[in-house]
Design a protein around this motif. Structure first.
Motif, PDB file in Angstrom:
ATOM      1  N   ALA A  85     -35.077 -10.261 -51.380  1.00  0.00           N
ATOM      2  CA  ALA A  85     -35.552  -9.030 -50.728  1.00  0.00           C
ATOM      3  C   ALA A  85     -35.638  -9.200 -49.217  1.00  0.00           C
ATOM      4  N   ALA A  86     -36.109 -10.355 -48.758  1.00  0.00           N
ATOM      5  CA  ALA A  86     -36.224 -10.588 -47.314  1.00  0.00           C
ATOM      6  C   ALA A  86     -34.841 -10.623 -46.655  1.00  0.00           C
ATOM      7  N   ALA A  87     -33.882 -11.296 -47.295  1.00  0.00           N
ATOM      8  CA  ALA A  87     -32.533 -11.356 -46.727  1.00  0.00           C
ATOM      9  C   ALA A  87     -31.886  -9.973 -46.714  1.00  0.00           C
ATOM     10  N   ALA A  88     -32.074  -9.211 -47.782  1.00  0.00           N
ATOM     11  CA  ALA A  88     -31.503  -7.866 -47.841  1.00  0.00           C
ATOM     12  C   ALA A  88     -32.150  -6.963 -46.795  1.00  0.00           C
ATOM     13  N   GLN A  89     -33.452  -7.096 -46.587  1.00  0.00           N
ATOM     14  CA  GLN A  89     -34.149  -6.282 -45.590  1.00  0.00           C
ATOM     15  C   GLN A  89     -33.653  -6.633 -44.182  1.00  0.00           C
ATOM     16  N   ALA A  90     -33.458  -7.927 -43.925  1.00  0.00           N
ATOM     17  CA  ALA A  90     -32.997  -8.347 -42.597  1.00  0.00           C
ATOM     18  C   ALA A  90     -31.600  -7.814 -42.297  1.00  0.00           C
ATOM     19  N   GLU A  91     -30.732  -7.792 -43.317  1.00  0.00           N
ATOM     20  CA  GLU A  91     -29.357  -7.317 -43.115  1.00  0.00           C
ATOM     21  C   GLU A  91     -29.202  -5.824 -43.354  1.00  0.00           C
ATOM     22  N   ARG A  92     -30.212  -5.208 -43.930  1.00  0.00           N
ATOM     23  CA  ARG A  92     -30.175  -3.786 -44.265  1.00  0.00           C
ATOM     24  C   ARG A  92     -29.000  -3.448 -45.174  1.00  0.00           C
ATOM     25  N   ARG A  93     -28.764  -4.355 -46.126  1.00  0.00           N
ATOM     26  CA  ARG A  93     -27.730  -4.129 -47.134  1.00  0.00           C
ATOM     27  C   ARG A  93     -28.106  -4.906 -48.382  1.00  0.00           C
ATOM     28  N   PHE A  94     -27.629  -4.423 -49.509  1.00  0.00           N
ATOM     29  CA  PHE A  94     -27.904  -5.097 -50.774  1.00  0.00           C
ATOM     30  C   PHE A  94     -26.616  -5.188 -51.554  1.00  0.00           C
ATOM     31  N   PRO A  95     -26.184  -6.363 -51.955  1.00  0.00           N
ATOM     32  CA  PRO A  95     -26.786  -7.680 -51.743  1.00  0.00           C
ATOM     33  C   PRO A  95     -26.468  -8.222 -50.350  1.00  0.00           C
ATOM     34  N   PRO A  96     -27.264  -9.179 -49.884  1.00  0.00           N
ATOM     35  CA  PRO A  96     -26.991  -9.785 -48.571  1.00  0.00           C
ATOM     36  C   PRO A  96     -25.644 -10.508 -48.571  1.00  0.00           C
ATOM     37  N   ARG A  97     -25.083 -10.679 -47.390  1.00  0.00           N
ATOM     38  CA  ARG A  97     -23.757 -11.297 -47.266  1.00  0.00           C
ATOM     39  C   ARG A  97     -23.691 -12.703 -47.852  1.00  0.00           C
ATOM     40  N   ASP A  98     -24.720 -13.500 -47.649  1.00  0.00           N
ATOM     41  CA  ASP A  98     -24.686 -14.905 -48.063  1.00  0.00           C
ATOM     42  C   ASP A  98     -25.014 -15.121 -49.538  1.00  0.00           C
ATOM     43  N   TRP A  99     -25.448 -14.099 -50.241  1.00  0.00           N
ATOM     44  CA  TRP A  99     -25.817 -14.264 -51.645  1.00  0.00           C
ATOM     45  C   TRP A  99     -24.576 -14.205 -52.512  1.00  0.00           C
ATOM     46  N   ARG A 100     -24.522 -15.129 -53.460  1.00  0.00           N
ATOM     47  CA  ARG A 100     -23.385 -15.172 -54.377  1.00  0.00           C
ATOM     48  C   ARG A 100     -23.681 -14.290 -55.581  1.00  0.00           C
ATOM     49  N   THR A 101     -22.657 -13.644 -56.077  1.00  0.00           N
ATOM     50  CA  THR A 101     -22.795 -12.778 -57.238  1.00  0.00           C
ATOM     51  C   THR A 101     -21.839 -13.226 -58.335  1.00  0.00           C
ATOM     52  N   LEU A 102     -22.182 -12.883 -59.564  1.00  0.00           N
ATOM     53  CA  LEU A 102     -21.354 -13.271 -60.706  1.00  0.00           C
ATOM     54  C   LEU A 102     -20.140 -12.362 -60.867  1.00  0.00           C
TER      55      LEU A 102
END
Length: 146
Positions: A85-102
């Motif tokens: 949530a903190a990373a998404a709030q900082a980037e104002r996007r979901f999911p954040p750029r650095d988060w890996r997804t399946l």
């Protein structure tokens, strides 16, 4: 929809996650398979012991351990969700750029992303509350069955 609106899946992360889940399932199945024999032997041993106080202490320890078992995973889940949530709030996007997804997911921005961030924060709070409740339950059993 533009290509920039898709957050690509990390195939190595997916493979590793599936292997970890498969290993957990195999270990859980093995543990359940062994549990019946262990409990039968334990019940026989405790019945032959003849010391009800020892049996009571042993069962109290078992109940406390079972109540404490989910505390660490729930705490780690809550921490991870708060970081998301903190990373998404900082980037104002979901999911954040650095988060890996399946899998490939659509990038959310604006009000829709904010709603997801609020949901993730609520899930983190719920996981924290559940961890605290499990710890309180363990302490209550420790006190009640003294």
């Amino acid at each position: 929809m533009r290509e920039a609106d898709i957050h690509p899946a990390d195939l190595a992360y997916r493979r590793r996650s599936l292997l970890i889940i498969a290993a957990i399932v195999v270990l859980a199945l093995f543990g359940l398979w062994q549990l019946d024999g262990w409990l039968s032997g334990l019940a026989t041993q405790l019945a032959q012991d003849g010391d009800p106080q020892r049996t009571r202490r042993w069962l109290r320890g078992l109940l406390v351990a079972l109540a404490l078992l989910p505390v660490v995973p729930l705490s780690l889940l809550a921490r991870s969700l708060r970081r998301l949530a903190a990373a998404a709030q900082a980037e104002r996007r979901f999911p954040p750029r650095d988060w890996r997804t399946l899998r490939d997911v659509r990038v959310l921005r604006g009000v829709v992303a904010q709603r997801w961030i609020v949901r993730v924060r609520r899930m983190a709070a719920a996981a924290s509350v559940l961890a605290i409740l499990c710890a309180v339950l363990a302490m209550a059993m420790l006190w009640y069955y003294r």
